[in-house]
Write an enzyme that holds these catalytic residues in place. Structure first.
Site, PDB file in Angstrom:
ATOM      1  N   ASP A  29       0.860  -1.190   0.000  1.00  0.00           N
ATOM      2  CA  ASP A  29       0.000   0.000   0.000  1.00  0.00           C
ATOM      3  C   ASP A  29       0.894   1.237   0.000  1.00  0.00           C
ATOM      4  OD1 ASP A  29      -1.816   1.977   0.453  1.00  0.00           O
ATOM      5  OD2 ASP A  29      -2.774   1.059   2.193  1.00  0.00           O
ATOM      6  N   GLU A 128      -2.638   0.193  -4.372  1.00  0.00           N
ATOM      7  CA  GLU A 128      -2.499  -1.037  -3.584  1.00  0.00           C
ATOM      8  C   GLU A 128      -2.393  -2.242  -4.519  1.00  0.00           C
ATOM      9  OE1 GLU A 128      -5.490  -1.508  -0.572  1.00  0.00           O
ATOM     10  OE2 GLU A 128      -5.643   0.644  -0.254  1.00  0.00           O
TER      11      GLU A 128
END
Lengths: 435, 80
Positions: A29, A128
């Protein structure tokens, strides 16, 4: 999944008997992605120390906070609030206009780095991605996963100048939980050994697919943590949350066995839609129809490009007090014709809202219940006006657009857009970005 | 000290393996700076002025400078 439900209060995962044991899944992320890119691209090291928010175009009435850095977060600036609200909380907030092309470049470069480790890289939004390391050379244990995660963090920092948090686990849900657990620039390993001491104490609201409403509903039953959710009777969760309750039960027990897709493969679309916030509020049905005609045109072009048809549509709209509504209807036949979608969406809209008393800020149309256009049996209607001409027109329009560009031909209704409601000009952009 | 990206023109050689070897930096005022040696090539971020690309560590007149290939443009880190 029903057969797999076991009302076992002892969680097999925590005892290392989970069905995923042996898998190594990473979730990466990129931290405060848009804001980090802007801070880094500014070339000013002091920018990292200032509160920065990336915002939409306020002239186009997209003036909301899209992302913020750690400093802005400290002042309580939230994603989704207006620039004015954010500036009230933090008068020295630096607002920068979003540059999506630039963010896409960084996202692509980050994915290229992930792909050096595995071909199973599944993006989840722009910033992500899951990376499946199971079976990759030199990766045997979760400790190898941690080393790879640290290496990825270093590479992202050195090669892109931004930071990433990585979660390492044996399933996708706990890997994501791990990447959210420590930020920024950190690796978190969530293996069965951490279940009782750490994972079970994390609020259930942190679990993937547990939104605000789901968490509130669980809280009203006294369920607040992952550990509590995992110990519940799954049928109780089902009675509270519907079938999603069973999924959440399994997620909280580390029993997510969904695979990480090979990069480039994409799941079949379940719906296809577009929406817009015009520069001016939609105050009458005529204006709404103008915009709906362009949106339906774009949606249907996308459907035809993917060789799909829809059997139902959903319209969504938001009034000037930012209340959102959705209405949907079954068409009774399958179509990818803009005129059909326009007729049904206009009918839905006029049945749902009185525009003279409730002006709309944004509006969208979504084709749902999709099926392949070829090889699908068609229910003929005695009263259908489709004698094949609509299909010929659609395919001709598609061919003209393919050869000369999306904006070269449009609905004649678009010419009536004297108030420049703004969607028609963006048609091509929406068409290409939505594909 | 603050730095900024300075996009520059480049004379380069493409070898048979597809590698790009920069030979000269062409400055905006017409000056040419011959690159004596390319010491290192790697994907890297420019920590001084932001941006990323393929970083060429070049030796020019005894000085070591970083030359970045950013998409299909080249830039150097220039003091503001």
């Amino acid at each position: 999944m029903k057969e797999e439900i076991t009302n076992n209060k002892r969680c097999a995962y925590s005892e290392g008997r989970g069905k995923n044991s042996g898998r190594i899944v990473l979730h990466a992320d990129l931290n405060n992605f848009f804001a980090s890119v802007e801070c880094f691209e500014s070339g000013d090291p002091e920018m990292w120390e200032k509160p920065v928010a990336v915002c939409g175009d306020s002239e186009m009435r997209h003036g909301i906070v899209l992302a913020k850095n750690e400093k802005a977060k400290f002042f309580g600036v939230k994603t989704g609030e207006t620039i004015l609200e954010a500036k009230k909380k933090c008068p020295r907030l630096i607002t920068v206009k979003a540059r999506h092309e630039l963010y896409m470049r960084y996202a692509r470069a980050a994915r290229k780095i992930y792909l050096r480790y595995s071909d199973r890289v599944e993006p989840f939004g722009m910033d992500e991605a899951w990376i499946e390391l199971t079976g990759c050379p030199g990766i045997r244990t979760i400790e190898d996963g941690r080393k790879t995660a640290d290496e990825i963090r270093e590479k992202i920092k050195n090669e892109l100048g931004i930071t990433v948090s990585v979660g390492v686990s044996d399933n996708k849900v706990f890997a994501k939980l791990g990447s959210d657990y420590k930020k920024p620039d950190a690796t978190t390993v969530f293996s069965p050994a951490e279940y009782d001491s750490v994972i079970s104490k994390i609020p259930v609201s942190e679990v993937l697919y547990v939104g605000k409403n789901t968490a509130a509903r669980l809280k009203s039953f006294g369920i607040t943590t992952i550990g509590q959710t995992a110990k519940q009777n799954p049928y109780l969760l089902k009675s509270i949350l519907g079938k999603n309750g069973i999924n959440i039960y399994h997620y909280c027990r580390g029993e997510d066995d969904s695979q990480v897709d090979v990069f480039g493969s994409h799941a079949e679309a379940k719906s296809m839609g577009n929406s817009t916030t015009p520069p001016k509020d939609i105050e009458n049905f005529y204006e709404a129809k103008l915009i709906l005609s362009s949106i339906c045109d774009t949606v249907c072009s996308r459907l035809r490009a993917e060789k799909l048809k829809c059997r139902a549509i959903r319209i969504n709209f938001r009034d000037t007090s930012l209340h959102s509504f959705e209405r949907q209807t079954v068409l009774g036949f399958s179509t990818s014709c803009a005129r059909d979608l326009l007729n049904f969406s206009c009918r839905l809209l006029s049945d749902s809202v009185d525009l003279s008393s409730t002006p709309l800020r944004s509006i969208g149309v979504c084709a749902i219940d999709l099926l392949p256009a070829a090889g699908t049996a068609v229910q003929m209607s005695l009263f259908s006006e489709n004698d094949g001409r609509k299909d010929v027109i659609d395919s001709t329009v598609d061919e003209l657009r393919r050869r000369y560009g999306f904006s070269k031909i449009s609905n004649a209704l678009a010419l009536c857009d004297s108030k420049k409601l703004g969607y028609i000009e963006r048609g091509y952009e929406v068409f290409t970005s939505g594909r | 000290m603050k730095y900024t990206k300075k996009y520059v023109g480049i004379n380069a050689r493409f070898d048979t393996a597809g590698n790009i070897i920069p030979l000269y930096i062409l400055w905006e005022d017409g000056r040419k700076f011959p690159i004596d040696r390319v010491k290192d090539v790697r994907p890297c971020a420019s920590l001084k002025c932001g941006g990323f690309g393929i970083r060429y560590t070049c030796s020019i007149c005894g000085h070591e400078i970083y030359l970045f290939l950013d998409g299909n443009r080249w830039f150097v880190e220039k003091r503001k």
